[in-house]
Design a protein around this motif. Structure first.
Motif, PDB file in Angstrom:
ATOM      1  N   ALA A  95       0.837  -1.196   0.000  1.00  0.00           N
ATOM      2  CA  ALA A  95       0.000   0.000   0.000  1.00  0.00           C
ATOM      3  C   ALA A  95       0.874   1.249   0.000  1.00  0.00           C
ATOM      4  CB  ALA A  95      -0.913   0.010   1.221  1.00  0.00           C
ATOM      5  N   PRO A  96       0.408   2.329  -0.625  1.00  0.00           N
ATOM      6  CA  PRO A  96       1.208   3.567  -0.639  1.00  0.00           C
ATOM      7  C   PRO A  96       1.477   4.068   0.776  1.00  0.00           C
ATOM      8  CG  PRO A  96      -0.579   3.683  -2.240  1.00  0.00           C
ATOM      9  CD  PRO A  96      -0.835   2.465  -1.426  1.00  0.00           C
ATOM     10  N   LEU A  97       2.691   4.567   0.982  1.00  0.00           N
ATOM     11  CA  LEU A  97       3.005   5.182   2.266  1.00  0.00           C
ATOM     12  C   LEU A  97       2.119   6.399   2.484  1.00  0.00           C
ATOM     13  CD1 LEU A  97       6.913   5.119   2.419  1.00  0.00           C
ATOM     14  CD2 LEU A  97       5.343   3.956   3.966  1.00  0.00           C
ATOM     15  N   GLN A  98       1.570   6.511   3.687  1.00  0.00           N
ATOM     16  CA  GLN A  98       0.681   7.616   4.009  1.00  0.00           C
ATOM     17  C   GLN A  98       1.453   8.728   4.722  1.00  0.00           C
ATOM     18  OE1 GLN A  98      -2.508   7.669   2.884  1.00  0.00           O
ATOM     19  NE2 GLN A  98      -1.876   5.742   1.900  1.00  0.00           N
ATOM     20  N   PRO A  99       1.148   9.998   4.405  1.00  0.00           N
ATOM     21  CA  PRO A  99       1.869  11.105   5.039  1.00  0.00           C
ATOM     22  C   PRO A  99       1.778  11.105   6.560  1.00  0.00           C
ATOM     23  CG  PRO A  99       0.594  11.882   3.159  1.00  0.00           C
ATOM     24  CD  PRO A  99       0.173  10.464   3.404  1.00  0.00           C
ATOM     25  N   ASP A 100       0.653  10.650   7.099  1.00  0.00           N
ATOM     26  CA  ASP A 100       0.450  10.697   8.550  1.00  0.00           C
ATOM     27  C   ASP A 100       0.799   9.386   9.245  1.00  0.00           C
ATOM     28  OD1 ASP A 100      -1.597   9.308   7.383  1.00  0.00           O
ATOM     29  OD2 ASP A 100      -3.185  10.148   8.650  1.00  0.00           O
ATOM     30  N   HIS A 101       1.324   8.419   8.495  1.00  0.00           N
ATOM     31  CA  HIS A 101       1.721   7.155   9.120  1.00  0.00           C
ATOM     32  C   HIS A 101       2.931   6.592   8.406  1.00  0.00           C
ATOM     33  CE1 HIS A 101       1.661   3.348  11.179  1.00  0.00           C
ATOM     34  NE2 HIS A 101       1.589   2.702  10.030  1.00  0.00           N
ATOM     35  N   ARG A 102       4.081   6.720   9.048  1.00  0.00           N
ATOM     36  CA  ARG A 102       5.312   6.174   8.503  1.00  0.00           C
ATOM     37  C   ARG A 102       5.771   5.053   9.440  1.00  0.00           C
ATOM     38  NH1 ARG A 102       6.911   8.749   3.446  1.00  0.00           N
ATOM     39  NH2 ARG A 102       5.158  10.170   3.199  1.00  0.00           N
ATOM     40  N   PRO A 103       5.831   3.814   8.936  1.00  0.00           N
ATOM     41  CA  PRO A 103       6.081   2.657   9.812  1.00  0.00           C
ATOM     42  C   PRO A 103       7.558   2.408  10.092  1.00  0.00           C
ATOM     43  CG  PRO A 103       5.698   1.901   7.584  1.00  0.00           C
ATOM     44  CD  PRO A 103       5.545   3.403   7.551  1.00  0.00           C
ATOM     45  N   PHE A 104       8.328   3.495  10.227  1.00  0.00           N
ATOM     46  CA  PHE A 104       9.771   3.373  10.365  1.00  0.00           C
ATOM     47  C   PHE A 104      10.248   3.963  11.684  1.00  0.00           C
ATOM     48  CE2 PHE A 104       8.903   4.425   5.816  1.00  0.00           C
ATOM     49  CZ  PHE A 104       9.098   3.150   5.300  1.00  0.00           C
ATOM     50  N   ALA A 105      11.264   3.328  12.257  1.00  0.00           N
ATOM     51  CA  ALA A 105      12.041   3.924  13.346  1.00  0.00           C
ATOM     52  C   ALA A 105      13.383   4.314  12.749  1.00  0.00           C
ATOM     53  CB  ALA A 105      12.219   2.943  14.493  1.00  0.00           C
ATOM     54  N   PHE A 106      13.747   5.568  12.914  1.00  0.00           N
ATOM     55  CA  PHE A 106      14.887   6.138  12.205  1.00  0.00           C
ATOM     56  C   PHE A 106      16.032   6.412  13.163  1.00  0.00           C
ATOM     57  CE2 PHE A 106      16.807  10.239  10.548  1.00  0.00           C
ATOM     58  CZ  PHE A 106      17.589   9.617   9.584  1.00  0.00           C
ATOM     59  N   MET A 107      17.232   5.917  12.814  1.00  0.00           N
ATOM     60  CA  MET A 107      18.446   6.200  13.572  1.00  0.00           C
ATOM     61  C   MET A 107      19.375   7.024  12.698  1.00  0.00           C
ATOM     62  SD  MET A 107      21.025   3.599  15.534  1.00  0.00           S
ATOM     63  CE  MET A 107      22.536   4.194  16.323  1.00  0.00           C
ATOM     64  N   PRO A 108      19.627   8.290  13.087  1.00  0.00           N
ATOM     65  CA  PRO A 108      20.432   9.186  12.242  1.00  0.00           C
ATOM     66  C   PRO A 108      21.928   8.928  12.370  1.00  0.00           C
ATOM     67  CG  PRO A 108      19.752  10.334  14.226  1.00  0.00           C
ATOM     68  CD  PRO A 108      19.106   8.960  14.284  1.00  0.00           C
ATOM     69  N   GLN A 109      22.698   9.692  11.589  1.00  0.00           N
ATOM     70  CA  GLN A 109      24.151   9.540  11.580  1.00  0.00           C
ATOM     71  C   GLN A 109      24.747   9.814  12.949  1.00  0.00           C
ATOM     72  OE1 GLN A 109      25.901  11.868   8.429  1.00  0.00           O
ATOM     73  NE2 GLN A 109      24.447  11.147   6.905  1.00  0.00           N
ATOM     74  N   ARG A 110      24.309  10.864  13.593  1.00  0.00           N
ATOM     75  CA  ARG A 110      24.752  11.186  14.945  1.00  0.00           C
ATOM     76  C   ARG A 110      23.758  10.614  15.937  1.00  0.00           C
ATOM     77  NH1 ARG A 110      30.027  13.359  14.799  1.00  0.00           N
ATOM     78  NH2 ARG A 110      30.230  14.400  12.791  1.00  0.00           N
ATOM     79  N   ASP A 111      24.216  10.335  17.156  1.00  0.00           N
ATOM     80  CA  ASP A 111      23.319   9.693  18.120  1.00  0.00           C
ATOM     81  C   ASP A 111      22.175  10.607  18.545  1.00  0.00           C
ATOM     82  OD1 ASP A 111      24.225  11.278  20.516  1.00  0.00           O
ATOM     83  OD2 ASP A 111      26.070  10.159  20.246  1.00  0.00           O
ATOM     84  N   ALA A 112      22.346  11.934  18.425  1.00  0.00           N
ATOM     85  CA  ALA A 112      21.286  12.898  18.725  1.00  0.00           C
ATOM     86  C   ALA A 112      20.733  12.756  20.143  1.00  0.00           C
ATOM     87  CB  ALA A 112      20.153  12.788  17.707  1.00  0.00           C
ATOM     88  N   LEU A 113      21.578  12.283  21.065  1.00  0.00           N
ATOM     89  CA  LEU A 113      21.152  12.221  22.463  1.00  0.00           C
ATOM     90  C   LEU A 113      21.127  13.634  23.036  1.00  0.00           C
ATOM     91  CD1 LEU A 113      23.230   9.154  23.745  1.00  0.00           C
ATOM     92  CD2 LEU A 113      20.874   9.177  22.902  1.00  0.00           C
ATOM     93  N   MET A 114      20.169  13.881  23.901  1.00  0.00           N
ATOM     94  CA  MET A 114      20.040  15.198  24.513  1.00  0.00           C
ATOM     95  C   MET A 114      20.904  15.251  25.765  1.00  0.00           C
ATOM     96  SD  MET A 114      15.979  15.916  24.047  1.00  0.00           S
ATOM     97  CE  MET A 114      15.275  16.071  22.398  1.00  0.00           C
ATOM     98  N   ASP A 115      21.839  16.171  25.781  1.00  0.00           N
ATOM     99  CA  ASP A 115      22.850  16.218  26.843  1.00  0.00           C
ATOM    100  C   ASP A 115      22.248  16.412  28.229  1.00  0.00           C
ATOM    101  OD1 ASP A 115      24.871  15.872  25.001  1.00  0.00           O
ATOM    102  OD2 ASP A 115      25.264  18.018  24.765  1.00  0.00           O
ATOM    103  N   TRP A 116      21.094  17.062  28.312  1.00  0.00           N
ATOM    104  CA  TRP A 116      20.497  17.374  29.612  1.00  0.00           C
ATOM    105  C   TRP A 116      19.559  16.285  30.129  1.00  0.00           C
ATOM    106  CZ3 TRP A 116      19.454  19.600  24.967  1.00  0.00           C
ATOM    107  CH2 TRP A 116      18.171  19.444  24.455  1.00  0.00           C
ATOM    108  N   ARG A 117      19.372  15.241  29.340  1.00  0.00           N
ATOM    109  CA  ARG A 117      18.511  14.130  29.775  1.00  0.00           C
ATOM    110  C   ARG A 117      19.384  12.926  30.111  1.00  0.00           C
ATOM    111  NH1 ARG A 117      12.691  14.377  27.393  1.00  0.00           N
ATOM    112  NH2 ARG A 117      12.674  12.159  27.900  1.00  0.00           N
ATOM    113  N   ARG A 118      19.026  12.243  31.180  1.00  0.00           N
ATOM    114  CA  ARG A 118      19.742  11.015  31.534  1.00  0.00           C
ATOM    115  C   ARG A 118      19.479   9.962  30.456  1.00  0.00           C
ATOM    116  NH1 ARG A 118      21.505  11.531  36.880  1.00  0.00           N
ATOM    117  NH2 ARG A 118      20.458  13.209  38.022  1.00  0.00           N
ATOM    118  N   ILE A 119      20.321   8.924  30.412  1.00  0.00           N
ATOM    119  CA  ILE A 119      20.208   7.926  29.358  1.00  0.00           C
ATOM    120  C   ILE A 119      18.831   7.258  29.364  1.00  0.00           C
ATOM    121  CG2 ILE A 119      21.143   5.744  28.492  1.00  0.00           C
ATOM    122  CD1 ILE A 119      22.851   8.233  27.908  1.00  0.00           C
TER     123      ILE A 119
END
Length: 250
Positions: free
Chosen positions: A67-91
């Protein structure tokens, strides 16, 4: 390949006069680990922006489970090039972020994530901040944040590209083990030929701009994989393909 979960058919994308992708078609079967490999500027990251909805294709179709991918529903979990962890939040709170964005309360999200810390080699580091972790541990936390969202498919955008060579090799082995254990349907984009060979069931090789598939390479090697003659032979064949393909410069 098993029945395709993800299909891209004839995808094209340009930015003004710059053609980035040209009639690109790929498929990823359930439980497969597939890589898209190509030089810088071949449109690898653009593919993920199309899949996640950050961009729209100029032509072609994107299908998931037929089925065509819908704009309001993307069935993916995305991991970017950088870890993008927020420095002020605990792990623990970094790993729950994707669940919280989906509307799951913080405590419920923590209960879902907490049992996975040991499996991801992070037990005892729940209350640490990102700056207190090594590069490899930060990437494990980022992958935990990704997979705990329980999406149908993982998109991995050069997740180990910023690591030193030794840590990168260790993380590649760890990811192979985790993928074999869980059977995640996964799509990786990378410019690292050896990484693609060590991790993938199949590899799509992209030309330089505009990005087109110039080869689909099966990797019929048993797991776990280690460097050796068989890996080197596939790697050499892919390098020959890439080096023999004309490069369009801008």
């Amino acid at each position: 390949m098993s029945a395709a979960r993800l299909e891209l058919r004839g995808i094209a994308k340009a930015f003004g006069d710059l053609q980035v992708l040209g009639e690109l078609s790929i498929a990823v079967g359930k439980g497969e680990f597939v890589s898209i490999l190509g030089p810088s500027g071949s449109g690898k990251s653009t593919i993920f922006k199309l899949l996640t909805g950050a961009l729209l294709p100029d032509a072609g179709a994107m299908l998931f489970d037929g089925a065509p991918l819908q704009p309001d529903h993307r069935p993916f979990a995305f991991m970017p090039q950088r870890d993008a962890l927020m420095d002020w939040r605990r792990i623990i709170d970094n790993t729950t972020l994707g669940l919280e964005v989906q509307g799951i309360g913080r405590m419920a999200a923590r209960r879902r994530v907490a049992p996975l810390f040991a499996e991801f080699g992070l037990a005892g580091f729940e209350q640490h901040y990102p700056a207190q972790l090594s590069g490899g541990m930060r990437q494990r936390a980022a992958l935990l944040r990704t997979v705990v969202q329980d999406k149908d498919m993982l998109l991995l955008d050069e997740p180990f590209g910023a690591l030193d060579a030794l840590t990168r090799a260790d993380m590649q082995r760890w990811l192979e083990t985790m993928w074999s254990r869980h059977g995640w349907t996964s799509l990786l984009v990378t410019h690292d030929v050896r990484e693609a060979v060590l991790l993938s069931d199949r590899i799509y090789v992209l030309s330089a701009r505009p990005g087109r598939i110039i080869a689909e390479v099966a990797v019929p090697l048993s797991r776990p994989r280690r460097t050796g003659a068989a890996v080197a032979a596939i790697e050499a064949g892919i390098l020959d393909l890439l080096l023999s393909t004309p490069t369009q410069r801008t």
